[in-house]
Design an enzyme around this catalytic site. Structure first.
Site, PDB file in Angstrom:
ATOM      1  N   THR A 210      40.265  45.502  50.950  1.00  0.00           N
ATOM      2  CA  THR A 210      41.571  45.039  51.430  1.00  0.00           C
ATOM      3  C   THR A 210      42.512  46.217  51.687  1.00  0.00           C
ATOM      4  O   THR A 210      42.439  47.228  51.012  1.00  0.00           O
ATOM      5  CB  THR A 210      42.232  44.062  50.429  1.00  0.00           C
ATOM      6  OG1 THR A 210      41.425  42.905  50.348  1.00  0.00           O
ATOM      7  CG2 THR A 210      43.630  43.653  50.823  1.00  0.00           C
ATOM      8  N   ARG A 238      34.998  30.772  52.930  1.00  0.00           N
ATOM      9  CA  ARG A 238      35.860  31.101  51.770  1.00  0.00           C
ATOM     10  C   ARG A 238      37.112  31.866  52.232  1.00  0.00           C
ATOM     11  O   ARG A 238      37.041  32.760  53.055  1.00  0.00           O
ATOM     12  CB  ARG A 238      35.062  31.951  50.789  1.00  0.00           C
ATOM     13  CG  ARG A 238      35.858  32.425  49.552  1.00  0.00           C
ATOM     14  CD  ARG A 238      36.423  33.815  49.756  1.00  0.00           C
ATOM     15  NE  ARG A 238      37.005  34.379  48.535  1.00  0.00           N
ATOM     16  CZ  ARG A 238      37.684  35.512  48.493  1.00  0.00           C
ATOM     17  NH1 ARG A 238      37.864  36.221  49.596  1.00  0.00           N
ATOM     18  NH2 ARG A 238      38.185  35.963  47.371  1.00  0.00           N
ATOM     19  N   VAL A 239      38.240  31.468  51.700  1.00  0.00           N
ATOM     20  CA  VAL A 239      39.483  32.183  52.007  1.00  0.00           C
ATOM     21  C   VAL A 239      40.051  32.712  50.691  1.00  0.00           C
ATOM     22  O   VAL A 239      40.120  31.978  49.703  1.00  0.00           O
ATOM     23  CB  VAL A 239      40.505  31.238  52.686  1.00  0.00           C
ATOM     24  CG1 VAL A 239      41.839  31.944  52.889  1.00  0.00           C
ATOM     25  CG2 VAL A 239      39.964  30.734  54.021  1.00  0.00           C
ATOM     26  N   GLY A 240      40.438  33.982  50.676  1.00  0.00           N
ATOM     27  CA  GLY A 240      40.972  34.589  49.453  1.00  0.00           C
ATOM     28  C   GLY A 240      42.486  34.522  49.393  1.00  0.00           C
ATOM     29  O   GLY A 240      43.127  33.673  50.026  1.00  0.00           O
ATOM     30  N   ASP A 241      43.069  35.432  48.643  1.00  0.00           N
ATOM     31  CA  ASP A 241      44.520  35.427  48.423  1.00  0.00           C
ATOM     32  C   ASP A 241      45.309  36.066  49.564  1.00  0.00           C
ATOM     33  O   ASP A 241      46.515  35.813  49.708  1.00  0.00           O
ATOM     34  CB  ASP A 241      44.848  36.201  47.136  1.00  0.00           C
ATOM     35  CG  ASP A 241      44.351  37.651  47.202  1.00  0.00           C
ATOM     36  OD1 ASP A 241      43.224  37.865  47.689  1.00  0.00           O
ATOM     37  OD2 ASP A 241      45.090  38.557  46.775  1.00  0.00           O
ATOM     38  N   THR A 260      45.422  43.370  45.918  1.00  0.00           N
ATOM     39  CA  THR A 260      44.000  43.571  46.226  1.00  0.00           C
ATOM     40  C   THR A 260      43.169  43.301  44.979  1.00  0.00           C
ATOM     41  O   THR A 260      43.575  43.661  43.878  1.00  0.00           O
ATOM     42  CB  THR A 260      43.720  44.992  46.724  1.00  0.00           C
ATOM     43  OG1 THR A 260      42.297  45.160  46.817  1.00  0.00           O
ATOM     44  CG2 THR A 260      44.279  46.064  45.811  1.00  0.00           C
ATOM     45  N   GLY A 261      42.030  42.641  45.183  1.00  0.00           N
ATOM     46  CA  GLY A 261      41.153  42.348  44.048  1.00  0.00           C
ATOM     47  C   GLY A 261      40.496  40.988  44.231  1.00  0.00           C
ATOM     48  O   GLY A 261      40.395  40.493  45.356  1.00  0.00           O
ATOM     49  N   THR A 262      40.078  40.406  43.127  1.00  0.00           N
ATOM     50  CA  THR A 262      39.407  39.104  43.177  1.00  0.00           C
ATOM     51  C   THR A 262      40.424  38.037  43.562  1.00  0.00           C
ATOM     52  O   THR A 262      41.237  37.598  42.740  1.00  0.00           O
ATOM     53  CB  THR A 262      38.784  38.799  41.799  1.00  0.00           C
ATOM     54  OG1 THR A 262      37.969  39.916  41.445  1.00  0.00           O
ATOM     55  CG2 THR A 262      37.944  37.544  41.836  1.00  0.00           C
ATOM     56  N   GLY A 263      40.372  37.622  44.830  1.00  0.00           N
ATOM     57  CA  GLY A 263      41.412  36.774  45.397  1.00  0.00           C
ATOM     58  C   GLY A 263      41.692  35.501  44.619  1.00  0.00           C
ATOM     59  O   GLY A 263      42.849  35.074  44.496  1.00  0.00           O
TER      60      GLY A 263
HETATM   61  N1  ASP Z   1      41.755  40.037  47.675  1.00  0.00           N
HETATM   62  C1  ASP Z   1      40.725  40.027  48.683  1.00  0.00           C
HETATM   63  C2  ASP Z   1      40.068  38.683  48.687  1.00  0.00           C
HETATM   64  O1  ASP Z   1      39.836  38.141  47.651  1.00  0.00           O
HETATM   65  C3  ASP Z   1      39.675  41.035  48.456  1.00  0.00           C
HETATM   66  C4  ASP Z   1      40.153  42.413  48.113  1.00  0.00           C
HETATM   67  O2  ASP Z   1      41.288  42.636  47.808  1.00  0.00           O
HETATM   68  O3  ASP Z   1      39.351  43.302  48.113  1.00  0.00           O
HETATM   69  O4  ASP Z   1      39.749  38.211  49.740  1.00  0.00           O
END
Ligand code: ASP
Length: 341
Positions: A210, A238-241, A260-263
């Site tokens: 991200t 799938r849609v993240g944050d 950024t991270g596990t959405g």
């Molecule tokens: N936050 C993003 C998602 O979950 C991924 C990321 O930040 O690397 O889609």
């Protein structure tokens, strides 16, 4: 003591007090002038491992520096925070080092589905796209959703159709391919086959990423923009944050945030909006609010965020091994970091 001697003693005492006063004044730390503009960028929390060769690390640092320089120059020239956030995120989308646009991760089908959002602090206007497949710069499409429609979020085919109407630059889905991301997908899929977990986590280095930018311009306006390919091996659809306003991206009159991270974790805790809530309702400082979210609400390894408040204070905490990040302001700050300081 003669008149002359008394005079000499008095003069020396006076001179000494002047010297002492001057010494005190010069040892007192000078207060920096108020910040006129400030910005932070990130290239994701899914970083290289610590034993990566230095020349590879340098490549990432240079890529971040190019984007930060552009943002710095434009803010210094008086551009708006919103324009700067879009321009900086476009540069990061076009750079194959990062998981957004060119260089985006693959989903479980070996394709790319891209998400992005943008928000203007003074007006709370915002726009987002999810699951787009042929839009070269999703952040610019998100901005068009904000300015040319009465909606906030367009997804999939509807977003693609809107891109056609708006004449934005299109590319085949394979444009986003990179060998490095293909390798990570293979590793993730092999790991899933080995453990038998169909939706197993994608924790490999570089499996997510991200990009994002937050800025405060000379007029005190805040903005935030974020763009991503999501997480390696994600389920189709799938849609993240990132395109979820208040989860992965937020800007108002108090603070601008890009995550950024596990959405899924950032959505569950409405991370980006919780920072402004803590600052406004609990009167926390930027550092207190961002630390509370990243170190106490989220779990170890979930990721991180960048944020700037209305005074130009910057914060970039993370709880992953590292986070590609850069911070700059009108007082001469210009730093690029990947791991803990
Ligand atoms: N936050 C993003 C998602 O979950 C991924 C990321 O930040 O690397 O889609």
């Amino acid at each position: 003591m003669s008149f002359h001697a008394r005079h000499c003693v008095r003069a020396s005492a006076l001179f000494l007090s002047f010297v002492l006063l001057a010494a005190c004044a010069s040892s007192r730390p000078m207060k920096p002038p108020p910040v006129q503009w400030a910005l932070a960028i990130h290239g994701g929390a899914g970083v290289l491992s610590r034993n990566t060769p230095p020349e590879k690390v340098k490549e990432f640092e240079d890529a971040l520096a190019r984007a930060l320089q552009l943002g710095r120059d434009r803010l210094a020239a008086g551009d708006s925070a919103l324009d700067v956030c879009e321009a900086v995120v476009r540069v990061l989308e076009d750079d194959p080092h990062f998981n957004a646009g060119k260089g985006a991760v693959f989903n479980e089908k070996g394709e790319h589905e891209l998400d992005a959002s943008i928000m203007d602090g003074p007006t709370l206007q915002c726009g987002a796209v999810a699951g787009v497949r042929t839009v070269k710069n999703p952040v610019s499409l998100a901005r068009l959703v904000m300015t040319k429609t009465k909606h906030v979020l367009l997804m999939g085919d509807g977003a693609e159709q809107f891109a056609t109407l708006q004449n934005v630059e299109r590319v085949p889905n394979t444009h986003f391919d990179t060998e490095h991301r293909r390798q990570i997908l293979d590793e993730v899929l092999q790991e899933r086959a080995r453990t038998g977990r169909a939706d197993g986590p994608a924790q490999q280095a570089g499996a997510y990423g991200t990009v994002g930018c937050v800025a405060r311009d000379r007029d005190g306006r805040l903005a935030a923009a974020t763009s991503t390919g999501g997480m390696t091996g994600k389920r189709f659809g799938r849609v993240g944050d990132t395109p979820v306003i208040g989860a992965g991206n937020w800007a108002d009159g108090t603070v601008a945030v890009s995550c950024t991270g596990t959405g899924e974790q950032f959505i569950r805790h409405a991370v980006a909006h919780s920072i402004t809530a803590r600052m406004q309702l609990a009167r926390e400082t930027l550092a207190q609010a961002t630390d509370a979210l990243v170190r106490r609400t989220l779990q170890e390894g979930d990721g991180g965020l960048i944020a700037v408040d209305k005074h130009g204070n910057l914060s970039a905490p993370f709880n992953s091994e590292g986070m590609y990040r850069g911070l700059a302001d009108s007082n001469g700050r210009f730093t690029i970091r990947i791991f803990e300081d």
